[in-house]
Design a protein around this motif. Structure first.
Motif: not given
Length: 203
Positions: A72-80, A169-173, A142-147, A121-123
């Motif tokens: 799992a990856v969670v994208i946020v705006e900044n360090k804080e 663009n780098s993520i397949d599925k 390659s193991q990513l399930k949810v972004f 497990d989670i980034l």
């Protein structure tokens, strides 16, 4: 009741945190996110978006560590924002084997690479920091399930938008979930890229 159908560990954590009733947004969004669809989640501040993000992510990972690569990856705006979200995740990952890692531009990329290599497990990361990791082969997706993208309005910044496009663009599925207060035109643009066949939950 969306909380009734969550992983047992999450129901226990919710009880400890005295969260008993889902918000209207959570009632509407949790079943749709759990279905595996790409989802745009739009709702005002205080409607429970961040808790929804955490619950659905942990439910998808079955509240347990598997392998070494992030699922799992969670994208946020900044360090804080990244560090604040990390603290919130810890409320729910206590007494599990899950490994949550935080990356951001101010932390040297070599440090991030070596720490991620130990197994996560989670980034939680900013788009620029994650893109840099990918360009330097410091991240196996390659193991990513949810972004997910939390409070996605910041993607109107060109540098963040460009980095996110490069990352996706780098993520397949994978399942993609975008959380924001309003549906900004720039977010709608993702429909022709990685948010194909997406559903919209607006409360």
């Amino acid at each position: 009741m969306p909380f009734k159908k969550l992983h047992t560990h999450l129901k226990e954590r919710l009880a400890i945190l005295q969260i008993e009733t889902p918000t209207p947004f959570q009632s509407k969004s949790i079943p749709v996110i759990k279905s595996g669809a790409n989802v745009y989640c739009t709702a005002s501040k205080g409607s429970g978006k961040t808790t929804t993000l955490i619950l659905t992510t942990l439910h998808k990972l079955k509240c347990e560590a598997v392998g070494d690569s992030p699922r799992a990856v969670v994208i946020v705006e900044n360090k804080e924002k990244a560090l604040a979200l990390y603290d919130e995740f810890l409320n729910y990952t206590k007494h599990t084997s899950l490994r949550v890692y935080v990356g951001y531009e101010q932390l040297h990329v070599d440090i991030q690479k070596s720490e991620i290599f130990e197994g996560i497990d989670i980034l939680i990361s900013t788009p620029i920091a994650m893109n840099k990791l990918l360009l330097l082969n410091g991240l196996n997706i390659s193991q990513l399930k949810v972004f997910s993208v939390d409070a996605a309005e910041f993607l109107i910044q060109k540098s963040a938008y460009t980095a996110l496009m490069s990352v996706t663009n780098s993520i397949d599925k994978c399942q993609f979930v975008i959380y924001s207060e309003k549906m900004h035109p720039i977010l709608k643009r993702f429909e022709s890229h990685f948010m194909e066949y997406s559903k919209i939950i607006a409360v």
